[in-house]
Design a protein around this motif. Structure first.
Motif, PDB file in Angstrom:
ATOM      1  N   PRO A 145       0.752  -1.267  -0.078  1.00 14.00           N
ATOM      2  CA  PRO A 145      -0.144   0.087  -0.020  1.00 14.00           C
ATOM      3  C   PRO A 145       0.768   1.169  -0.041  1.00 14.00           C
ATOM      4  N   VAL A 155       6.818  -5.716   7.116  1.00 12.99           N
ATOM      5  CA  VAL A 155       6.117  -6.302   7.830  1.00 12.99           C
ATOM      6  C   VAL A 155       4.612  -6.355   7.117  1.00 12.99           C
ATOM      7  N   ILE A 156       4.188  -5.106   6.675  1.00 17.31           N
ATOM      8  CA  ILE A 156       2.834  -4.980   5.912  1.00 17.31           C
ATOM      9  C   ILE A 156       2.914  -5.798   4.779  1.00 17.31           C
ATOM     10  N   VAL A 158       4.351  -8.669   4.202  1.00 20.86           N
ATOM     11  CA  VAL A 158       4.391  -9.993   4.378  1.00 20.86           C
ATOM     12  C   VAL A 158       2.659 -10.159   5.007  1.00 20.86           C
ATOM     13  N   ILE A 159       2.077  -9.433   5.608  1.00 21.35           N
ATOM     14  CA  ILE A 159       0.901  -9.481   6.121  1.00 21.35           C
ATOM     15  C   ILE A 159      -0.198  -9.445   4.957  1.00 21.35           C
ATOM     16  N   GLU A 160       0.081  -8.515   4.009  1.00 24.61           N
ATOM     17  CA  GLU A 160      -0.821  -8.418   2.787  1.00 24.61           C
ATOM     18  C   GLU A 160      -0.481  -9.763   2.123  1.00 24.61           C
ATOM     19  N   ILE A 162      -0.139 -12.684   3.129  1.00 27.19           N
ATOM     20  CA  ILE A 162      -0.971 -13.750   4.021  1.00 27.19           C
ATOM     21  C   ILE A 162      -2.375 -13.446   3.550  1.00 27.19           C
ATOM     22  N   SER A 163      -2.556 -12.049   3.949  1.00 28.84           N
ATOM     23  CA  SER A 163      -4.090 -11.759   3.506  1.00 28.84           C
ATOM     24  C   SER A 163      -4.557 -12.345   2.379  1.00 28.84           C
ATOM     25  N   LEU A 165      -3.457 -14.543   0.610  1.00 30.13           N
ATOM     26  CA  LEU A 165      -3.673 -16.219   0.481  1.00 30.13           C
ATOM     27  C   LEU A 165      -4.712 -16.835   1.254  1.00 30.13           C
ATOM     28  N   SER A 166      -5.332 -15.727   2.377  1.00 28.08           N
ATOM     29  CA  SER A 166      -6.258 -16.196   3.232  1.00 28.08           C
ATOM     30  C   SER A 166      -7.746 -15.943   2.763  1.00 28.08           C
ATOM     31  N   ARG A 167      -7.764 -15.304   1.405  1.00 30.08           N
ATOM     32  CA  ARG A 167      -8.977 -15.082   0.842  1.00 30.08           C
ATOM     33  C   ARG A 167      -9.768 -16.200   0.209  1.00 30.08           C
TER      34      ARG A 167
END
Lengths: 249, 107
Positions: A145, A155-156, A158-160, A162-163, A165-167
């Motif tokens: 972003p 960090v963001i 990595v979180i994005e 994972i986010s 892939l979680s969809r």
């Protein structure tokens, strides 16, 4: 009491093994074919007249079209309409899969996570392939972003990732969870009826309570069946929006 | 059809009226409003609950799966699972915040 999980059991109607892998025709496959057949028959028959003033059936088909088309336009804009065939097929398949599952004795296709996961993977693969095809490497900006301090960017990202892939997981989990939970609840209350009715006259009278409950739950399940098809559709549109317009979401 | 046809100017006016109506419909279409004025309905509380809970849980599961795979292929057991599970929790919250923001914007 009858096993409430037994309704989800796969039964091989035509066993077929090719190279150790199971290609058998199961009751799940049968109900998928039924869902596709009913959808095709419904749309073909209802639109065969093509009247200016629609009949009841034609109006239902038009309603389904307008509804999905409106959802696609609203969430992805006009250029999202190129995905309309995919979204509409998904919507109709999930809707009829859910609704056919509501017929007593029928198998609920969407109560197996492998089915919903396959649908979700189809959506997410479309998003990735189309996103990279259209935007190239710019598409990966989706994971970073803009306007963030450099220090927390890794960090963001990595979180994005994972986010993202979680969809497919959340997409499949939601549909599977709703359908499975609803059908188990129905079966459990139905089990109460037989258990109570076996316990004399008083039990028979008491058994009317779970019957009322089943009636209410059936109505709720019909609502959930349609609602989850809608939720699946709108989330598909939201994810497709990322393929079309990465960056602003 | 009867032989009497309306005068040319009358037909022209009708055509213009029809065109403006069509243009209006077209505008509605591009903004996504359904023709009869309804927009897609606001989801009920129960739907939101399921949507948000799945958003959170899926983040945790995705984190756990990635951690497990990292451990399996990099041989870093148990650290990959620990780190990515924690990141998964963070992702769950992140997903929740994003969905809540989207819900607040209406949609």
């Amino acid at each position: 009491m009858a096993d409430p999980i037994k309704q989800f059991e796969l039964v091989h109607l035509v066993p077929l093994k090719i190279g150790g892998a199971d290609f058998g025709f199961t009751n799940s496959s049968l109900h998928m074919f039924i869902a596709v057949g009913v959808t095709a028959a419904f749309l073909l028959l209802s639109t065969s007249g093509r009247r200016l003033v629609p009949t009841r059936m034609q109006s239902m088909a038009e309603l389904a079209y307008e509804f999905v088309a409106g959802t696609v336009r609203q969430t992805t804009g006009k250029e999202g309409m190129k995905f309309f065939p995919l979204v509409f097929s998904l919507f109709m398949f999930v809707l009829f899969g859910n609704l056919i599952g509501m017929i007593p004795g029928a198998f609920t296709v969407t109560s197996h996570i492998i089915v919903t996961a396959a649908l979700a993977m189809l959506v997410i693969t479309t998003v990735i392939v189309y996103g990279i095809m259209k935007h190239g490497t710019h598409w990966f900006a989706l994971f970073a972003p803009s306007g963030l301090p450099k220090a927390i960017l890794p960090v963001i990202v990595v979180i994005e990732v994972i986010s993202f892939l979680s969809r497919p997981i959340s997409l499949s989990l939601r549909l599977f969870g709703n359908m499975t939970a609803g059908h188990i609840a129905l079966k459990v209350f139905a089990g109460f009826v037989t258990a109570m009715a076996g316990a004399g006259v008083l039990g028979m009278m008491g058994a009317t309570l779970p019957v009322l409950m089943i009636t209410a739950l059936t109505a709720l399940e019909l609502l959930v069946a349609v609602l989850q098809a809608y939720v699946f559709t709108i989330l598909t549109c939201i994810y497709l929006n990322d393929a079309l317009h990465p960056g602003h979401h | 059809m009867t032989g009497q046809s309306p005068p040319e100017s009358d037909l022209d006016a009708r055509r213009r009226a029809l065109e403006s109506k069509l243009a209006e419909l077209d505008r509605d279409r591009s903004t996504g409003a359904v023709p009869d004025g309804r927009t897609a309905e606001e989801p009920s509380g129960l739907v939101k609950l399921f949507r948000f809970s799945a958003d959170f849980v899926s983040g945790v599961i995705a984190g756990a799966m990635i951690g497990w795979l990292v451990d399996r292929f990099a041989g870093t057991r148990p650290w990959g699972l620990i780190v990515f599970l924690l990141l998964g929790f963070a992702t769950g919250i992140y997903n929740l915040v994003k969905s809540a923001q989207r819900a607040q914007r209406g949609g």
